[in-house]
Design a protein around this motif. Structure first.
Motif, mmCIF file in Angstrom:
data_model
loop_
_atom_site.group_PDB
_atom_site.id
_atom_site.type_symbol
_atom_site.label_atom_id
_atom_site.label_comp_id
_atom_site.label_asym_id
_atom_site.label_seq_id
_atom_site.Cartn_x
_atom_site.Cartn_y
_atom_site.Cartn_z
ATOM 1 N N TRP A 90 1.005 -1.032 -0.490
ATOM 2 C CA TRP A 90 0.154 -0.122 0.201
ATOM 3 C C TRP A 90 0.944 1.097 0.387
ATOM 4 O O TRP A 90 0.154 2.639 -1.029
ATOM 5 C CB TRP A 90 -1.181 -0.203 1.369
ATOM 6 C CG TRP A 90 -0.674 0.096 2.691
ATOM 7 C CD1 TRP A 90 0.452 -0.514 3.445
ATOM 8 C CD2 TRP A 90 -0.596 1.846 3.106
ATOM 9 N NE1 TRP A 90 0.370 0.301 4.214
ATOM 10 C CE2 TRP A 90 0.136 1.766 4.397
ATOM 11 C CE3 TRP A 90 -0.869 2.596 2.497
ATOM 12 C CZ2 TRP A 90 1.041 2.531 5.135
ATOM 13 C CZ3 TRP A 90 -0.081 4.212 3.112
ATOM 14 C CH2 TRP A 90 0.560 4.304 4.107
ATOM 15 N N LYS A 91 2.177 1.299 0.330
ATOM 16 C CA LYS A 91 2.941 2.156 0.684
ATOM 17 C C LYS A 91 3.634 2.324 -1.339
ATOM 18 O O LYS A 91 3.844 3.913 -1.289
ATOM 19 C CB LYS A 91 3.948 2.132 1.651
ATOM 20 C CG LYS A 91 3.960 2.369 3.067
ATOM 21 C CD LYS A 91 4.750 2.142 3.836
ATOM 22 C CE LYS A 91 4.606 2.337 4.987
ATOM 23 N NZ LYS A 91 5.521 2.539 6.086
ATOM 24 N N ARG A 92 3.528 1.766 -1.600
ATOM 25 C CA ARG A 92 3.390 2.096 -3.168
ATOM 26 C C ARG A 92 2.036 1.957 -4.148
ATOM 27 O O ARG A 92 3.022 1.503 -5.219
ATOM 28 C CB ARG A 92 4.791 1.207 -3.613
ATOM 29 C CG ARG A 92 4.316 -0.265 -3.079
ATOM 30 C CD ARG A 92 6.080 -1.200 -3.248
ATOM 31 N NE ARG A 92 5.740 -2.091 -2.985
ATOM 32 C CZ ARG A 92 6.046 -4.085 -3.477
ATOM 33 N NH1 ARG A 92 5.399 -3.819 -4.786
ATOM 34 N NH2 ARG A 92 6.110 -4.543 -1.795
ATOM 35 N N ARG A 119 -0.603 6.939 -4.227
ATOM 36 C CA ARG A 119 -1.705 6.792 -3.077
ATOM 37 C C ARG A 119 -0.133 7.395 -1.690
ATOM 38 O O ARG A 119 0.999 6.512 -1.270
ATOM 39 C CB ARG A 119 -2.197 5.867 -2.022
ATOM 40 C CG ARG A 119 -3.205 5.616 -1.136
ATOM 41 C CD ARG A 119 -3.307 4.174 -0.560
ATOM 42 N NE ARG A 119 -4.666 4.419 0.174
ATOM 43 C CZ ARG A 119 -4.742 2.942 1.156
ATOM 44 N NH1 ARG A 119 -4.436 1.843 0.208
ATOM 45 N NH2 ARG A 119 -5.254 3.053 2.328
ATOM 46 N N LEU A 120 -0.894 8.844 -0.591
ATOM 47 C CA LEU A 120 0.211 9.100 0.035
ATOM 48 C C LEU A 120 -0.597 8.208 1.535
ATOM 49 O O LEU A 120 -1.361 7.966 2.074
ATOM 50 C CB LEU A 120 -0.492 10.562 0.683
ATOM 51 C CG LEU A 120 -0.248 11.290 -1.242
ATOM 52 C CD1 LEU A 120 -0.537 12.446 -0.789
ATOM 53 C CD2 LEU A 120 1.713 11.044 -1.400
ATOM 54 N N GLU A 121 0.776 8.060 2.982
ATOM 55 C CA GLU A 121 0.378 7.634 3.434
ATOM 56 C C GLU A 121 -0.754 8.389 4.367
ATOM 57 O O GLU A 121 -0.780 9.799 4.318
ATOM 58 C CB GLU A 121 1.424 8.092 5.088
ATOM 59 C CG GLU A 121 1.224 7.384 6.472
ATOM 60 C CD GLU A 121 2.968 7.105 6.659
ATOM 61 O OE1 GLU A 121 2.591 6.821 7.493
ATOM 62 O OE2 GLU A 121 3.706 7.214 5.755
ATOM 63 N N GLY A 122 -2.233 8.063 5.285
ATOM 64 C CA GLY A 122 -3.054 8.144 5.894
ATOM 65 C C GLY A 122 -3.976 8.823 4.887
ATOM 66 O O GLY A 122 -5.049 9.041 5.805
ATOM 67 N N GLU A 123 -3.738 8.260 3.708
ATOM 68 C CA GLU A 123 -4.968 8.474 2.550
ATOM 69 C C GLU A 123 -5.934 7.470 2.979
ATOM 70 O O GLU A 123 -5.668 6.213 2.053
ATOM 71 C CB GLU A 123 -4.176 8.946 0.785
ATOM 72 C CG GLU A 123 -5.563 9.296 -0.162
ATOM 73 C CD GLU A 123 -4.874 9.458 -0.990
ATOM 74 O OE1 GLU A 123 -4.986 10.478 -2.158
ATOM 75 O OE2 GLU A 123 -3.553 9.085 -1.143
#
Length: 134
Positions: free
Chosen positions: A86-88, A102-106
């Motif tokens: 999910w971080k990429r 996708r940005l962290e926390g989004e």
């Protein structure tokens, strides 16, 4: 490497991975995998349904297999288990057709969008634009 620069001799889609803690820099060909109910890979634990590179290596194409949700992310050997999927994760902004990360926390992008079987998604990472043909 030539004069301190990385030289990529073959056209294609590459990912750059930098881990300063482990002193790793890698530039490797990337495979963009899909998963979700619209893909034959229904979870991120079993990814086997990738985008396919064009003959000239400039774009990647995926034909949606089932009705449902779809997510995608790049994978290269250097990521190993250091970088969770999910971080990429990338997504297509359906209003602008921009390719975004996708940005962290989004929240999960496009989670309520239902992809239709046979829809063709073409990604151009040079322009960071997508083409979607239903």
């Amino acid at each position: 490497e030539e004069s301190g620069y990385a030289v990529i001799e073959q056209a294609g889609t590459y990912a750059v991975y930098v881990n300063l803690g482990k002193r790793i820099v890698a530039i490797q060909p990337a495979t963009i995998y899909t998963y979700g109910t619209a893909s034959s890979s229904t979870s991120d634990a079993n990814v086997n349904s990738p985008f396919v590179a064009s003959a000239d290596g400039k774009t990647l194409t995926y034909t949606v297999e089932n009705e449902g949700s779809l997510r995608f992310h790049p994978d290269i050997e250097a990521f190993g288990s250091d970088v969770s999927r999910w971080k990429r994760e990338y997504y297509v902004d359906l209003t602008t057709l921009d390719i975004r990360q996708r940005l962290e926390g989004e929240d999960e992008p496009n989670k309520d969008y239902v992809w239709k079987p046979g829809t063709v998604i073409e990604l151009n990472f040079k322009t960071m634009k997508a083409t979607i043909t239903e």
